[in-house]
Design a protein around this motif. Structure first.
Motif, mmCIF file in Angstrom:
data_model
loop_
_atom_site.group_PDB
_atom_site.id
_atom_site.type_symbol
_atom_site.label_atom_id
_atom_site.label_comp_id
_atom_site.label_asym_id
_atom_site.label_seq_id
_atom_site.Cartn_x
_atom_site.Cartn_y
_atom_site.Cartn_z
ATOM 1 N N VAL A 126 102.064 71.526 -19.190
ATOM 2 C CA VAL A 126 103.175 72.382 -19.602
ATOM 3 C C VAL A 126 104.430 71.993 -18.843
ATOM 4 O O VAL A 126 104.358 71.596 -17.679
ATOM 5 C CB VAL A 126 102.897 73.893 -19.404
ATOM 6 N N LEU A 127 105.554 72.116 -19.523
ATOM 7 C CA LEU A 127 106.825 71.828 -18.848
ATOM 8 C C LEU A 127 107.175 72.959 -17.888
ATOM 9 O O LEU A 127 107.549 72.720 -16.743
ATOM 10 C CB LEU A 127 107.943 71.663 -19.888
ATOM 11 N N LEU A 128 107.047 74.208 -18.373
ATOM 12 C CA LEU A 128 107.479 75.370 -17.579
ATOM 13 C C LEU A 128 106.342 76.349 -17.396
ATOM 14 O O LEU A 128 105.621 76.658 -18.349
ATOM 15 C CB LEU A 128 108.620 76.098 -18.309
ATOM 16 N N ASP A 129 106.212 76.859 -16.180
ATOM 17 C CA ASP A 129 105.200 77.884 -15.901
ATOM 18 C C ASP A 129 105.906 79.125 -15.368
ATOM 19 O O ASP A 129 106.531 79.093 -14.306
ATOM 20 C CB ASP A 129 104.189 77.354 -14.864
ATOM 21 N N LYS A 130 105.805 80.222 -16.156
ATOM 22 C CA LYS A 130 106.370 81.507 -15.721
ATOM 23 C C LYS A 130 105.196 82.354 -15.244
ATOM 24 O O LYS A 130 104.652 83.177 -15.976
ATOM 25 C CB LYS A 130 107.087 82.170 -16.901
ATOM 26 N N ARG A 131 104.788 82.127 -13.988
ATOM 27 C CA ARG A 131 103.546 82.751 -13.480
ATOM 28 C C ARG A 131 103.591 84.262 -13.496
ATOM 29 O O ARG A 131 102.572 84.914 -13.697
ATOM 30 C CB ARG A 131 103.279 82.290 -12.050
ATOM 31 N N ALA A 132 104.782 84.813 -13.290
ATOM 32 C CA ALA A 132 104.899 86.278 -13.199
ATOM 33 C C ALA A 132 104.509 86.959 -14.508
ATOM 34 O O ALA A 132 104.204 88.153 -14.516
ATOM 35 C CB ALA A 132 106.329 86.656 -12.828
ATOM 36 N N GLY A 133 104.527 86.203 -15.612
ATOM 37 C CA GLY A 133 104.243 86.823 -16.910
ATOM 38 C C GLY A 133 102.779 86.828 -17.298
ATOM 39 O O GLY A 133 102.397 87.439 -18.308
ATOM 40 N N ARG A 134 101.918 86.209 -16.482
ATOM 41 C CA ARG A 134 100.542 85.951 -16.906
ATOM 42 C C ARG A 134 99.737 87.227 -17.190
ATOM 43 O O ARG A 134 99.700 88.143 -16.383
ATOM 44 C CB ARG A 134 99.820 85.122 -15.844
ATOM 45 N N GLN A 135 99.107 87.289 -18.366
ATOM 46 C CA GLN A 135 98.224 88.414 -18.731
ATOM 47 C C GLN A 135 96.773 87.981 -18.836
ATOM 48 O O GLN A 135 95.869 88.797 -18.714
ATOM 49 C CB GLN A 135 98.663 89.026 -20.065
ATOM 50 N N VAL A 136 96.550 86.687 -19.128
ATOM 51 C CA VAL A 136 95.176 86.176 -19.186
ATOM 52 C C VAL A 136 95.105 84.887 -18.370
ATOM 53 O O VAL A 136 96.077 84.140 -18.280
ATOM 54 C CB VAL A 136 94.709 85.881 -20.642
ATOM 55 N N ASP A 137 93.916 84.653 -17.766
ATOM 56 C CA ASP A 137 93.701 83.423 -17.010
ATOM 57 C C ASP A 137 93.629 82.259 -17.968
ATOM 58 O O ASP A 137 92.891 82.314 -18.955
ATOM 59 C CB ASP A 137 92.354 83.508 -16.276
ATOM 60 N N VAL A 138 94.360 81.228 -17.653
ATOM 61 C CA VAL A 138 94.332 80.073 -18.540
ATOM 62 C C VAL A 138 94.419 78.814 -17.684
ATOM 63 O O VAL A 138 95.066 78.813 -16.634
ATOM 64 C CB VAL A 138 95.478 80.212 -19.576
ATOM 65 N N GLU A 139 93.678 77.774 -18.101
ATOM 66 C CA GLU A 139 93.667 76.530 -17.323
ATOM 67 C C GLU A 139 94.840 75.647 -17.713
ATOM 68 O O GLU A 139 94.979 75.291 -18.881
ATOM 69 C CB GLU A 139 92.394 75.742 -17.645
ATOM 70 N N ASP A 141 96.555 72.010 -16.390
ATOM 71 C CA ASP A 141 96.271 70.894 -15.487
ATOM 72 C C ASP A 141 97.510 70.364 -14.791
ATOM 73 O O ASP A 141 97.441 69.917 -13.658
ATOM 74 C CB ASP A 141 95.585 69.768 -16.284
ATOM 75 N N GLU A 142 98.651 70.372 -15.481
ATOM 76 C CA GLU A 142 99.885 69.853 -14.884
ATOM 77 C C GLU A 142 101.051 70.730 -15.304
ATOM 78 O O GLU A 142 101.192 71.066 -16.492
ATOM 79 C CB GLU A 142 100.160 68.427 -15.388
ATOM 80 N N VAL A 143 101.860 71.082 -14.327
ATOM 81 C CA VAL A 143 103.080 71.871 -14.576
ATOM 82 C C VAL A 143 104.264 71.052 -14.059
ATOM 83 O O VAL A 143 104.205 70.528 -12.944
ATOM 84 C CB VAL A 143 103.021 73.203 -13.798
ATOM 85 N N VAL A 144 105.320 70.936 -14.841
ATOM 86 C CA VAL A 144 106.480 70.183 -14.347
ATOM 87 C C VAL A 144 107.387 71.103 -13.506
ATOM 88 O O VAL A 144 107.802 70.729 -12.414
ATOM 89 C CB VAL A 144 107.260 69.517 -15.507
ATOM 90 N N PHE A 145 107.681 72.309 -13.994
ATOM 91 C CA PHE A 145 108.539 73.226 -13.232
ATOM 92 C C PHE A 145 107.967 74.648 -13.265
ATOM 93 O O PHE A 145 107.593 75.143 -14.325
ATOM 94 C CB PHE A 145 109.945 73.315 -13.852
ATOM 95 N N ASP A 146 107.947 75.287 -12.103
ATOM 96 C CA ASP A 146 107.698 76.730 -12.057
ATOM 97 C C ASP A 146 109.038 77.423 -12.251
ATOM 98 O O ASP A 146 110.049 76.992 -11.679
ATOM 99 C CB ASP A 146 107.116 77.124 -10.690
ATOM 100 N N ILE A 147 109.043 78.481 -13.050
ATOM 101 C CA ILE A 147 110.316 79.180 -13.281
ATOM 102 C C ILE A 147 110.159 80.680 -12.986
ATOM 103 O O ILE A 147 109.058 81.221 -13.066
ATOM 104 C CB ILE A 147 110.849 78.983 -14.723
ATOM 105 N N PRO A 148 111.282 81.358 -12.687
ATOM 106 C CA PRO A 148 111.227 82.798 -12.430
ATOM 107 C C PRO A 148 111.029 83.586 -13.724
ATOM 108 O O PRO A 148 111.052 83.014 -14.823
ATOM 109 C CB PRO A 148 112.600 83.098 -11.826
ATOM 110 N N ASP A 149 110.851 84.888 -13.598
ATOM 111 C CA ASP A 149 110.589 85.753 -14.747
ATOM 112 C C ASP A 149 111.883 86.054 -15.506
ATOM 113 O O ASP A 149 112.369 87.178 -15.501
ATOM 114 C CB ASP A 149 109.924 87.049 -14.254
ATOM 115 N N ARG A 150 112.429 85.018 -16.129
ATOM 116 C CA ARG A 150 113.671 85.164 -16.913
ATOM 117 C C ARG A 150 113.416 84.578 -18.298
ATOM 118 O O ARG A 150 112.585 83.698 -18.462
ATOM 119 C CB ARG A 150 114.809 84.353 -16.256
#
Ligand code: PRP
Length: 175
Positions: A126-139, A141-150
């Motif tokens: 995935v290009l972007l990971d908005k971790r704060a939004g997560r509702q289900v666990d999902v695998e 493998d590679e994240v390019v950028f972590d982003i805030p909850d915006r």
């Protein structure tokens, strides 16, 4: 939407560098293998088109489409398949390419679908990971950028109404 209201979050230069580095990592991970790359539409089209050009591998491209946001900025919680693949995935090495993981509902749905077709392997980037939004666990493998909850758009991701996918940068609305 006026350009004065927008805040630049990730520049096209930063994206280019991150995607190139990911492409090099994937080239070594899959060295000697033939790969099926599946961009998840619509949002994943731009990331995937840059990523495959930075991978020195034998690649076939298939497409999957999924939608859950409609024209809203919040997930409806209901994922719909909007486009399916044409090649059999059984026994193939599959790389799923997605623009953003937020609640995780879209990826969970799509990964389950792909796994039901018995690929030899499945990796998700995935290009972007908005971790704060997560509702289900999902695998992932590679994240390019972590982003805030915006709420973000550009570089394939749309703003409300389906616009701005063609921006080269990733932007958000000023708070
Ligand atoms: C967006 C995005 C991801 C998904 C991520 O798709 O492209 O596929 O939401 O959110 P989630 O982790 O909360 O499921 P959208 O439904 O807007 O469709 P699109 O790709 O056609 O824009």
């Amino acid at each position: 939407m006026r350009s004065d209201d927008l805040e630049l979050l990730i520049t096209s230069g930063e994206i280019e560098k991150g995607v190139r580095e990911l492409g090099a990592r994937l080239t070594s991970i899959y060295s000697g293998k033939r790969l099926v790359v599946i961009p998840l539409l619509k949002g994943g089209f731009m990331f995937a088109s840059d990523l495959v050009r930075s991978m020195a591998l034998d690649i076939q491209i298939e497409f999957l489409g999924a939608a859950s946001y409609g024209e809203q900025t919040r997930s409806s919680g209901e994922v719909r398949l909007t486009l399916d693949t044409t090649l059999p995935l059984k026994g193939r090495d599959v790389l799923l390419v997605e623009d953003i993981v937020d609640t995780g509902l879209t990826l969970a749905y799509i990964q389950k679908l792909i796994r039901s077709r018995e690929p030899a392997s499945l990796r998700t980037v995935v290009l972007l990971d908005k971790r704060a939004g997560r509702q289900v666990d999902v695998e992932v493998d590679e994240v390019v950028f972590d982003i805030p909850d915006r709420f973000v758009f550009g570089y394939g991701l749309d703003s409300p109404g389906g616009f701005h996918r063609n921006l080269s940068d990733i932007v958000t609305v000023k708070e």
